[in-house]
Design a protein around this motif. Structure first.
Motif, PDB file in Angstrom:
ATOM      1  N   GLY A 173       4.336  -3.134   6.978  1.00 43.13           N
ATOM      2  CA  GLY A 173       4.241  -2.137   5.920  1.00 43.13           C
ATOM      3  C   GLY A 173       3.202  -1.073   6.164  1.00 43.13           C
ATOM      4  O   GLY A 173       3.202  -0.036   5.485  1.00 43.13           O
ATOM      5  N   LEU A 175       2.421   3.485  -1.039  1.00 42.96           N
ATOM      6  CA  LEU A 175       2.236   2.107  -1.488  1.00 42.96           C
ATOM      7  C   LEU A 175       0.825   1.894  -2.031  1.00 42.96           C
ATOM      8  O   LEU A 175       0.633   1.198  -3.033  1.00 42.96           O
ATOM      9  CB  LEU A 175       2.510   1.144  -0.337  1.00 42.96           C
ATOM     10  N   TYR A 230      -0.530   0.713  -5.622  1.00 45.33           N
ATOM     11  CA  TYR A 230      -1.459  -0.422  -5.663  1.00 45.33           C
ATOM     12  C   TYR A 230      -2.668  -0.103  -6.538  1.00 45.33           C
ATOM     13  O   TYR A 230      -3.108  -0.915  -7.353  1.00 45.33           O
ATOM     14  CB  TYR A 230      -1.890  -0.752  -4.231  1.00 45.33           C
ATOM     15  N   TYR A 253       2.848  -4.943  -1.287  1.00 45.04           N
ATOM     16  CA  TYR A 253       4.258  -5.005  -0.881  1.00 45.04           C
ATOM     17  C   TYR A 253       5.058  -5.804  -1.899  1.00 45.04           C
ATOM     18  O   TYR A 253       4.723  -6.949  -2.203  1.00 45.04           O
ATOM     19  CB  TYR A 253       4.379  -5.629   0.510  1.00 45.04           C
ATOM     20  N   HIS A 265       8.718  -9.546   0.789  1.00 38.45           N
ATOM     21  CA  HIS A 265       7.975 -10.319   1.784  1.00 38.45           C
ATOM     22  C   HIS A 265       8.508 -10.062   3.180  1.00 38.45           C
ATOM     23  O   HIS A 265       9.546  -9.424   3.360  1.00 38.45           O
ATOM     24  CB  HIS A 265       8.079 -11.815   1.442  1.00 38.45           C
ATOM     25  N   TYR A 266       7.777 -10.570   4.191  1.00 42.41           N
ATOM     26  CA  TYR A 266       8.243 -10.424   5.571  1.00 42.41           C
ATOM     27  C   TYR A 266       9.155 -11.562   5.995  1.00 42.41           C
ATOM     28  O   TYR A 266       9.750 -11.521   7.065  1.00 42.41           O
ATOM     29  CB  TYR A 266       7.072 -10.274   6.549  1.00 42.41           C
ATOM     30  N   CYS A 304      12.781  -0.854   8.508  1.00 39.34           N
ATOM     31  CA  CYS A 304      11.527  -1.576   8.255  1.00 39.34           C
ATOM     32  C   CYS A 304      10.321  -0.641   8.325  1.00 39.34           C
ATOM     33  O   CYS A 304       9.268  -0.946   7.766  1.00 39.34           O
ATOM     34  CB  CYS A 304      11.354  -2.702   9.265  1.00 39.34           C
ATOM     35  N   SER A 340      10.830  -0.844   0.406  1.00 45.16           N
ATOM     36  CA  SER A 340      10.897  -2.259   0.011  1.00 45.16           C
ATOM     37  C   SER A 340      11.351  -3.163   1.154  1.00 45.16           C
ATOM     38  O   SER A 340      11.863  -4.252   0.918  1.00 45.16           O
ATOM     39  CB  SER A 340      11.840  -2.426  -1.187  1.00 45.16           C
ATOM     40  N   PHE A 361       9.929  -4.814   4.650  1.00 53.95           N
ATOM     41  CA  PHE A 361       8.767  -5.044   5.522  1.00 53.95           C
ATOM     42  C   PHE A 361       8.967  -6.292   6.380  1.00 53.95           C
ATOM     43  O   PHE A 361       8.007  -6.926   6.807  1.00 53.95           O
ATOM     44  CB  PHE A 361       7.494  -5.203   4.678  1.00 53.95           C
ATOM     45  N   PHE A 420       0.331  -9.309  -0.501  1.00 57.23           N
ATOM     46  CA  PHE A 420       1.646  -9.578  -1.092  1.00 57.23           C
ATOM     47  C   PHE A 420       1.462 -10.148  -2.498  1.00 57.23           C
ATOM     48  O   PHE A 420       0.339 -10.367  -2.960  1.00 57.23           O
ATOM     49  CB  PHE A 420       2.427 -10.551  -0.203  1.00 57.23           C
TER      50      PHE A 420
END
Length: 875
Positions: A341, A351, A355, A365, A368-369, A412, A417, A419, A509
């Motif tokens: 990300g 982002l 945040y 994020y 999730h990865y 990616c 959205s 990542f 995350f």
């Protein structure tokens, strides 16, 4: 055909299969019509699944939530009672016996079930109970089904007939679940002194009981399952009928009880591989990057049996447009020091703005990865049945599928959205890239441009799926990635995974996905608990944190090494004792070799010189009435000796006279070190001071040559050094177990708590990147100096008193062996294995000296002897 087409993957994730009934299914109140089909009715927690005996017909799935009415009626043509199901819609699966999306039929219909053996009234009672549960919200539904399951479990008794030996006694018997991707299969586990038995509740397994012999067990791993410490993964040897099984239990206590019994069993012989040992082997190039990442995933509770915690691998290549993949260009690689990300600065800025506006707990994020949907996004061609299970009988929209490697990587980088990282299949050369090929010829549909979804489009530099995976593997093992892989490990498994360091690294995350953030055992509200479980299932979980300090980096050879470099380092020495010297009246504290002479000092205050050619003593002098602690050669003929009377003596071996002595410390001199290039003598004392002396050998000039004083709180027990370009670091060990790294020029200090008892010896190994220290409680520790962090620790059964390195890969350890303090162990620090152990002396070995010129090893012992060992290198 006898093999069943029914699978738990035909149910919803987490749905429970209870039992089946032999029956006939018809759409008329008669078994004599053409539409009647013989088969088996599977009673499940959310549905009824009819599996026809004839493979020409599809399986029929009737969801309880779609049932308008369930009733018992009398058939028209005989006196049997049958169950009538009025349903709004139903699904057909495996139509034409082809793996494809389910065929949903949206029409009202009546089905009639004629049971061959079972009672229609009893079956109806069970169905009505499950139909009532289907009308409830998910938390209440799960609770009601759990109650039904528990009731069935209490009635279930493990069948001892299934045991291999009728004399076996059950040690413990517990409710358990066998876990495979998207499936939880309930059953009963029985443990005897020799065997693990798992008896499933239902008959979906190919065997009525699974048996694992304890003697076949190789590895045990405690696992976290859906954020609860209730899992146990067991690996057995190849000859086992069950080479691998993943079990979960009702509580952590139950899991730990089984684990303890297995670990303590005399029949279980587990493969012991300590994390530090594997890390050191990876650093030395013995373990590949791929295997090390698989190992770390395993340690961090990642398993291919749990899609919520599937092993995670990094994107390493950033070039998906070139004709040739150039692994010598930095631009070819993704920056693995940053999370996915954070690779696109513009996206990251947006982002971070979001945040900053959030309330706590904040997250950077929103996806999730690694999560079940993301894993199956990559693997849908290899495991299409998993995707159908996860998405209720449907595949993803053709335009959203994994169609092109280049498009996915670009998405990616840019999507707000997306990542995700990769799965190990991208680097698994054994599977040859089979996940990229539509080998089942499934109709996934057509994309917006009319092209049919088939195999994954590969970058120009890959000629085939196999070639693609091979080149990605080469990239993963490349020098660039090897130099930087520890930075990605810090993000995923290490100190940048959470907390303030994660914030600094833009690696934050949603808080629910971190281990320990949510204790499901303390969430009593059914709705809240269900919501958390769904979020865990869909969002994914951060791996268990393995490291709280920066991960050590891989050691890259400065000169390109041949492919056989590992084999070249995998050698040992044959050792033959060619001489035993008995000259001292008390313990010999130190011995060195210079040419044909062996110079030694002892607790008797004497210095002895022995000629190995003449095999006799040629010099003997009493230097002090107190013990002598150490000696080093400061030239071809000059030896410096440290004494308990606080003095350092300089003795000329050639002329047999004391050249000079001076008071070096306020307490006993405990250790000495000579730096020949810099012409510096370093002394450590019981007064807690290390002093650096120049002008050694110039009569009357030693005290004037005091260059540096380094203070410690306690006694200095050992000293060694390393060179960094033109700078010198002194590495000292103390009586309280601490190791200090001093920059001699700046006096900067790094302290490492390496031991809990006094450091007995230290030596620098492997290109000066690591220091080995030993202590009197039998612990040997390897510390990586680049991060000042221990990478390996070995506990020996006896005290370790001395160490010596051969300059390449072999380390000799004095003491520590099964034969006691007099043992001499030979270790290969590259492969991290013990090569040999011999009983060298009758008491502790105080000193070990390796002489490159004569290829001999000199050992000096508390038993008053010195031994000369001739060495012969063997592969």
């Amino acid at each position: 055909m006898d093999k069943s087409r029914f699978s738990l993957l035909l149910l919803e994730p987490g749905e429970i299969y209870f039992e089946d009934f032999s029956c006939t299914l018809s759409d008329k109140e008669s078994v004599k019509v053409d539409s009647a089909r013989q088969g088996w009715l599977k009673l499940c927690s959310k549905s009824l699944v009819f599996e026809p005996r004839d493979w020409a017909y599809p399986l029929v799935k009737l969801q309880f939530k779609d049932c308008d009415a369930l009733s018992v009626v009398k058939s028209h043509d005989d006196s049997n009672y049958i169950i009538k199901i009025k349903i709004k819609q139903f699904a057909e699966m495996l139509v034409d016996n082809v793996l494809a999306p389910y065929k949903f039929i949206y029409e009202k219909k009546d089905f009639f079930i004629f049971f061959h053996f079972a009672s229609a009234e009893e079956c109806l009672s069970q169905m009505e109970q499950l139909q009532r549960a289907s009308t409830l919200h998910a938390p209440e539904h799960n609770s009601m089904v759990a109650t039904i399951l528990h009731s069935r479990y209490m009635r279930m008794v493990f069948d001892p007939v299934m045991m291999d030996d009728f004399t076996e006694e059950i040690i413990c018997e517990l409710q358990a679940e066998k876990i495979s991707p998207l499936v939880r299969h309930q059953g009963k586990l029985a443990l005897t002194s020799t065997t693990i038995y798992f008896q499933p509740f239902s008959n979906v397994e190919s065997s009525p009981v699974l048996k694992l012999k304890l003697s076949h067990l190789k590895r045990l791993y405690k696992r976290r399952f859906l954020l609860r410490q209730v899992g146990l993964e067991i690996y057995s040897s190849e000859e086992s009928s069950v080479p691998h099984i993943y079990l979960t239990f009702q509580s952590e206590r139950a899991r730990d009880r089984i684990y303890k019994i297995l670990e303590d069993s005399p029949y279980v012989n587990l493969e012991r591989a300590h994390a530090e040992e594997i890390t050191l082997q990876w650093q030395n190039g013995i373990v590949s990057n791929y295997d090390y990442l698989m190992y770390l995933n395993c340690l961090a509770d990642r398993s291919k049996n749990d899609l919520t915690q599937y092993p995670v691998f990094p994107w390493v290549v950033a070039d998906y447009t070139s004709e040739v993949l150039d692994l010598n260009k930095v631009e070819t690689f993704r920056d693995i020091s940053k999370p996915m990300g954070a690779l696109n600065p513009d996206r990251l800025e947006k982002l971070k703005e979001r945040y900053d506006e959030m309330c706590d707990p904040k997250f950077l994020y929103g996806s999730h990865y690694s999560a079940p949907g993301l894993v199956l996004f990559y693997l849908v061609r290899k495991y299409p049945q998993y995707m159908l299970c996860l998405q209720n009988g449907r595949f993803d929209h053709p335009d959203r599928m994994f169609n092109s490697v280049k498009d996915v990587y670009n998405n990616c980088l840019r999507n707000m959205s997306d990542f995700k990282e990769l799965v190990p299949e991208f680097y698994d050369t054994d599977s040859k890239g089979d996940f990229l090929v539509n080998r089942y010829e499934i109709d996934f549909g057509e994309r917006h441009d009319g092209t049919k979804v088939n195999n994954v489009a590969l970058p120009p530099w890959a000629s085939s799926p196999e070639d693609f995976v091979v080149k990605l593997r080469e990239a993963l093992e490349s020098e660039y990635i090897s130099r930087h892989l520890h930075l990605w490990i810090d993000l995923i498994f290490g100190y940048k995974q959470r907390g303030e360091e994660a914030v600094k690294a833009n690696n934050v995350f949603h808080h629910v996905c971190y281990e320990g953030a949510v204790d499901l055992e303390r969430v009593y509200d059914m709705n809240d608990r269900h919501a958390l479980e769904v979020q865990i299932m869909e969002f994914g979980q951060v791996p268990k944190q393995l490291f709280t300090k920066p991960h050590v980096r891989k050691i890259i050879q400065r000169v390109p090494a041949p492919m056989c470099c590992v084999e070249q380092n995998a050698y040992s020495y044959e050792m033959e004792c060619v001489d035993v010297i008995r000259l001292h009246k008390e313990a010999v504290t130190c011995a060195v070799r210079q040419g044909t002479r062996v110079i030694s000092v002892g607790k008797d205050g004497a210095l002895k010189v022995y000629d190995t050619t003449q095999r006799k003593q040629i010099r003997s002098v009493i230097l002090s009435t107190t013990p002598l602690s150490s000696c080093v050669m400061v030239g071809d003929n000059m030896v410096a000796v440290g004494s308990w009377d606080n003095e350092i003596y300089l003795y000329d071996v050639e002329y047999g006279r004391v050249v000079e002595s001076f008071r070096a410390h306020d307490d006993s001199v405990s250790c000495l070190l000579w730096l020949d290039k810099e012409r510096l003598l370093i002394s450590g004392g019981c007064d807690g001071v290390v002093r650096v002396w120049s002008h050694v050998g110039h009569v009357g000039q030693a005290l004037r040559g005091l260059r540096v004083e380094l203070d410690h709180d306690v006694k200095v027990t050992t000293v060694t050094f390393r060179r960094r370009r033109n700078e010198i670091d002194l590495i000292t060990g103390t009586s309280d177990g601490e190791v200090f790294i001093w920059d001699v020029q700046t006096r900067e200090l790094t302290k490492i708590c390496a031991h809990i008892s006094a450091v007995s010896s230290a030596c620098l190994v492997l290109s000066g990147d690591r220091v080995v220290t030993a202590s009197g409680d039998g612990v040997m520790n390897v510390t990586d100096l680049s991060v000042s962090h221990s990478v390996y620790q070995k506990h020996f059964p006896a005290a370790v008193s001395s160490l010596c390195w051969d300059g390449s890969s072999v380390l000799w350890v004095g003491g520590g062996g099964g034969d006691g303090n007099g043992a001499l162990l030979q270790w290969n620090l590259v492969t991290v294995t013990q090569l040999s152990e011999i009983k060298a002396h009758d008491d502790s070995i105080n000193s070990i000296h390796f002489d490159e010129g004569s290829k001999t090893l000199i050992t000096a012992s508390k038993d008053k002897t010195i031994k000369i060992w001739q060495l012969k290198k063997v592969s």
